[in-house]
Structures are given as C-alpha cells and as structure tokens.
Design a protein around this motif. Structure first.
Motif, PDB file in Angstrom:
ATOM      1  N   ALA A 180       0.831  -1.203   0.000  1.00 53.05           N
ATOM      2  CA  ALA A 180       0.000   0.000   0.000  1.00 53.05           C
ATOM      3  C   ALA A 180       0.865   1.253   0.000  1.00 53.05           C
ATOM      4  N   LYS A 181       0.447   2.252  -0.766  1.00 50.57           N
ATOM      5  CA  LYS A 181       1.171   3.514  -0.808  1.00 50.57           C
ATOM      6  C   LYS A 181       0.819   4.358   0.410  1.00 50.57           C
ATOM      7  N   LEU A 182       1.818   5.061   0.909  1.00 51.99           N
ATOM      8  CA  LEU A 182       1.572   5.984   2.021  1.00 51.99           C
ATOM      9  C   LEU A 182       0.767   7.168   1.506  1.00 51.99           C
ATOM     10  N   PRO A 183      -0.105   7.745   2.333  1.00 53.23           N
ATOM     11  CA  PRO A 183      -0.875   8.917   1.913  1.00 53.23           C
ATOM     12  C   PRO A 183       0.061  10.048   1.492  1.00 53.23           C
ATOM     13  N   HIS A 184      -0.284  10.713   0.407  1.00 56.19           N
ATOM     14  CA  HIS A 184       0.537  11.827  -0.074  1.00 56.19           C
ATOM     15  C   HIS A 184       0.359  13.041   0.844  1.00 56.19           C
ATOM     16  N   LYS A 185       1.464  13.646   1.222  1.00 59.23           N
ATOM     17  CA  LYS A 185       1.426  14.845   2.058  1.00 59.23           C
ATOM     18  C   LYS A 185       1.825  16.037   1.207  1.00 59.23           C
ATOM     19  N   ASP A 186       0.943  17.019   1.139  1.00 65.86           N
ATOM     20  CA  ASP A 186       1.231  18.208   0.342  1.00 65.86           C
ATOM     21  C   ASP A 186       2.472  18.920   0.848  1.00 65.86           C
ATOM     22  N   THR A 187       3.276  19.420  -0.068  1.00 68.58           N
ATOM     23  CA  THR A 187       4.406  20.250   0.301  1.00 68.58           C
ATOM     24  C   THR A 187       3.909  21.654   0.610  1.00 68.58           C
ATOM     25  N   HIS A 188       4.760  22.443   1.246  1.00 64.87           N
ATOM     26  CA  HIS A 188       4.407  23.839   1.515  1.00 64.87           C
ATOM     27  C   HIS A 188       4.133  24.573   0.211  1.00 64.87           C
ATOM     28  N   GLU A 189       4.889  24.234  -0.837  1.00 62.18           N
ATOM     29  CA  GLU A 189       4.695  24.897  -2.123  1.00 62.18           C
ATOM     30  C   GLU A 189       3.305  24.612  -2.686  1.00 62.18           C
ATOM     31  N   THR A 190       2.859  23.372  -2.550  1.00 63.14           N
ATOM     32  CA  THR A 190       1.531  23.000  -3.033  1.00 63.14           C
ATOM     33  C   THR A 190       0.447  23.686  -2.210  1.00 63.14           C
ATOM     34  N   GLN A 191       0.635  23.704  -0.896  1.00 59.61           N
ATOM     35  CA  GLN A 191      -0.339  24.343  -0.008  1.00 59.61           C
ATOM     36  C   GLN A 191      -0.420  25.844  -0.289  1.00 59.61           C
ATOM     37  N   LEU A 192       0.732  26.462  -0.522  1.00 57.68           N
ATOM     38  CA  LEU A 192       0.760  27.891  -0.808  1.00 57.68           C
ATOM     39  C   LEU A 192       0.076  28.188  -2.140  1.00 57.68           C
ATOM     40  N   ALA A 193       0.351  27.363  -3.145  1.00 57.82           N
ATOM     41  CA  ALA A 193      -0.282  27.563  -4.452  1.00 57.82           C
ATOM     42  C   ALA A 193      -1.800  27.438  -4.348  1.00 57.82           C
ATOM     43  N   ARG A 194      -2.255  26.492  -3.544  1.00 59.65           N
ATOM     44  CA  ARG A 194      -3.693  26.315  -3.349  1.00 59.65           C
ATOM     45  C   ARG A 194      -4.293  27.528  -2.646  1.00 59.65           C
ATOM     46  N   LEU A 195      -3.556  28.076  -1.675  1.00 61.49           N
ATOM     47  CA  LEU A 195      -4.026  29.261  -0.955  1.00 61.49           C
ATOM     48  C   LEU A 195      -4.143  30.455  -1.897  1.00 61.49           C
ATOM     49  N   ILE A 196      -3.143  30.672  -2.730  1.00 62.13           N
ATOM     50  CA  ILE A 196      -3.167  31.802  -3.659  1.00 62.13           C
ATOM     51  C   ILE A 196      -4.343  31.674  -4.622  1.00 62.13           C
ATOM     52  N   LEU A 197      -4.605  30.481  -5.096  1.00 63.60           N
ATOM     53  CA  LEU A 197      -5.759  30.262  -5.978  1.00 63.60           C
ATOM     54  C   LEU A 197      -7.065  30.572  -5.251  1.00 63.60           C
ATOM     55  N   ALA A 198      -7.136  30.171  -3.981  1.00 61.50           N
ATOM     56  CA  ALA A 198      -8.337  30.434  -3.187  1.00 61.50           C
ATOM     57  C   ALA A 198      -8.546  31.935  -2.993  1.00 61.50           C
ATOM     58  N   LEU A 199      -7.465  32.664  -2.756  1.00 62.89           N
ATOM     59  CA  LEU A 199      -7.571  34.113  -2.581  1.00 62.89           C
ATOM     60  C   LEU A 199      -8.045  34.772  -3.880  1.00 62.89           C
ATOM     61  N   ARG A 200      -7.505  34.331  -4.998  1.00 64.70           N
ATOM     62  CA  ARG A 200      -7.936  34.879  -6.294  1.00 64.70           C
ATOM     63  C   ARG A 200      -9.427  34.658  -6.512  1.00 64.70           C
ATOM     64  N   SER A 201      -9.890  33.456  -6.177  1.00 70.11           N
ATOM     65  CA  SER A 201     -11.294  33.125  -6.403  1.00 70.11           C
ATOM     66  C   SER A 201     -12.226  33.943  -5.523  1.00 70.11           C
ATOM     67  N   GLN A 202     -11.690  34.483  -4.412  1.00 76.44           N
ATOM     68  CA  GLN A 202     -12.502  35.278  -3.496  1.00 76.44           C
ATOM     69  C   GLN A 202     -12.377  36.779  -3.753  1.00 76.44           C
ATOM     70  N   GLY A 203     -11.610  37.149  -4.766  1.00 74.92           N
ATOM     71  CA  GLY A 203     -11.545  38.552  -5.144  1.00 74.92           C
ATOM     72  C   GLY A 203     -10.261  39.282  -4.810  1.00 74.92           C
ATOM     73  N   VAL A 204      -9.286  38.593  -4.230  1.00 76.93           N
ATOM     74  CA  VAL A 204      -7.978  39.217  -4.001  1.00 76.93           C
ATOM     75  C   VAL A 204      -7.164  38.978  -5.271  1.00 76.93           C
ATOM     76  N   THR A 205      -7.119  39.978  -6.132  1.00 76.44           N
ATOM     77  CA  THR A 205      -6.541  39.800  -7.468  1.00 76.44           C
ATOM     78  C   THR A 205      -5.378  40.736  -7.770  1.00 76.44           C
ATOM     79  N   GLU A 206      -5.102  41.699  -6.895  1.00 73.39           N
ATOM     80  CA  GLU A 206      -4.016  42.644  -7.133  1.00 73.39           C
ATOM     81  C   GLU A 206      -2.682  41.890  -7.137  1.00 73.39           C
ATOM     82  N   PRO A 207      -1.936  41.895  -8.264  1.00 71.12           N
ATOM     83  CA  PRO A 207      -0.702  41.106  -8.346  1.00 71.12           C
ATOM     84  C   PRO A 207       0.313  41.414  -7.250  1.00 71.12           C
ATOM     85  N   ALA A 208       0.485  42.684  -6.911  1.00 74.94           N
ATOM     86  CA  ALA A 208       1.483  43.038  -5.889  1.00 74.94           C
ATOM     87  C   ALA A 208       1.096  42.475  -4.526  1.00 74.94           C
ATOM     88  N   VAL A 209      -0.196  42.498  -4.211  1.00 80.47           N
ATOM     89  CA  VAL A 209      -0.670  41.961  -2.929  1.00 80.47           C
ATOM     90  C   VAL A 209      -0.475  40.454  -2.894  1.00 80.47           C
TER      91      VAL A 209
END
Length: 220
Positions: free
Chosen positions: A2-31
C-alpha cells in the motif's frame, strides 16, 4: 504494498491558498506577490504550523490571532498601498500583516499593546531582514501622532466607533481601513480622504476581529 498517503508540500499548499484568494476577489498582483513571498509558518505557533497555509485565522500568544489570509489580502488590497507610502498599522500581532505591508510600502510604523507580541514580532522582522519596519509598544487607539501624517492606516482590531484620532493622522487623500462595530461581527470599512477635510466611507464586508482596547496590556 500500500502507498503511504501523499502529504502536500508547503509549495503545493501555498499555491492552493493563492488560488483560493484569487477566487474570493484578491486579485491585485502586488498583494498576491507579497503574500506568496511571506512565510506564514514563521508567524504561527508550533502547534499550528502544519495549518499555516489554511485560509483561516489561527491562535497566537496573548489570546490573539493571526488573521485569515483572505482578510489580510482583502484589507491590504483595499488599502491601495504604494511603494512611496508611509503606513501606520494598529495591532502588530504576529507581524504577518506588517511584513506584507513592508513589501508594498516605503515605511511601516506598527503599534502593539502586548509587549510579548511586540518582542516576538521584532525577532521575526530581524529573521526576515526587514529594514523598513518601525515598532512601538503602546496604545494603538492613539496612533503615532509624532510621526503623522500617514499616507495609509490599517487597523487590525475592531474600533467600536469611527476612529477619529486615527483619521486625524491621515494625509489629505489618505486611506484608512478598519473593522468598525461593537458586536462579534463588525463592518470592514474604507475611509478615503476627499481632500476637503471629509471622507468617503465604504462598507466592504462583514468581519470578526478582537476589539481595539484602550491602553497597554498587563501581562504576567
């Protein structure tokens, strides 16, 4: 086997967070760039470091919290910070919001009523090599009149009424963003100077912040 459960890296978690912020209206590139390059785990307690990239508020010392990334992004975007701006922040907390503001402005003056939080934040600023953050232990409701006027002011605790003492420390045409209200849910408002001594006031969304208290905290 059996394969061990995959654990997201910080990079993956951060990318997911940035996508979530964009979807909620935080779109300013500098921010988004400032959030992306600010290591949120550094500002969280050890018990919560594995949750640092969640889009949620997390406990820190002194019964306070590090704000939800969406709210940090929304408030920062609403502040309309420019690289030439001098910014006053009321409520240093963990220093996470301070660090993001420092990446977008010329100088950040930040006031904290808990000495423990201030010391911890100062250590984080040193770790990150920030040179444009000036700290003060004091009553945030009074602002920092000796350094006024400011181009921008951000308040990270809920004022019960219009923060007149802080608005008086804004430059003409300046912007203040703050949660306003006495209850558990407050109105996030943006005050923009109209150049005639008054302000254009906008209600942005409902938020939940700890109250803005008078004086400095007594700590054991």
């Amino acid at each position: 086997m059996a394969k061990l459960p995959h654990k997201d890296t910080h990079e993956t978690q951060l990318a997911r967070l940035i996508l979530a912020l964009r979807s909620q209206g935080v779109t300013e590139p500098a921010v988004l760039g400032a959030i992306e390059t600010t290591p949120r785990p550094l500002f969280t307690q050890d018990l919560f470091k594995d949750r640092a990239f969640e889009d949620s508020a997390l406990p820190i010392a002194c019964g306070q919290t590090i704000s939800q990334p969406f709210i940090v992004g929304l408030m920062t975007q609403a502040l309309r910070v420019d690289k030439r701006d001098r910014v006053l922040e009321i409520g240093t907390g963990s220093g996470y919001q301070t660090t993001i503001l420092s990446k977008l402005s010329r100088l950040v003056y930040t006031v904290e009523r808990y000495r423990t939080l201030m010391r911890d934040a100062e250590e984080r600023f040193k770790t990150l090599g920030l040179t444009n953050v000036i700290t003060r232990f004091g009553d945030g409701g009074e602002g920092w009149p000796e350094q006024a006027p400011f181009d921008r002011i951000m308040v990270t605790a809920a004022a019960s009424d219009e923060p007149k003492a802080l608005l008086a420390q804004l430059k003409p045409g300046g912007v203040l963003v703050a949660p306003i209200g006495k209850g558990p849910v407050q109105s996030l408002r943006r005050y923009t100077g109209d150049g005639k001594g008054g302000f254009v006031i906008e209600a942005l969304t409902d938020v939940r912040f700890v109250p803005l208290l008078d004086g400095v905290a007594k700590e054991l």
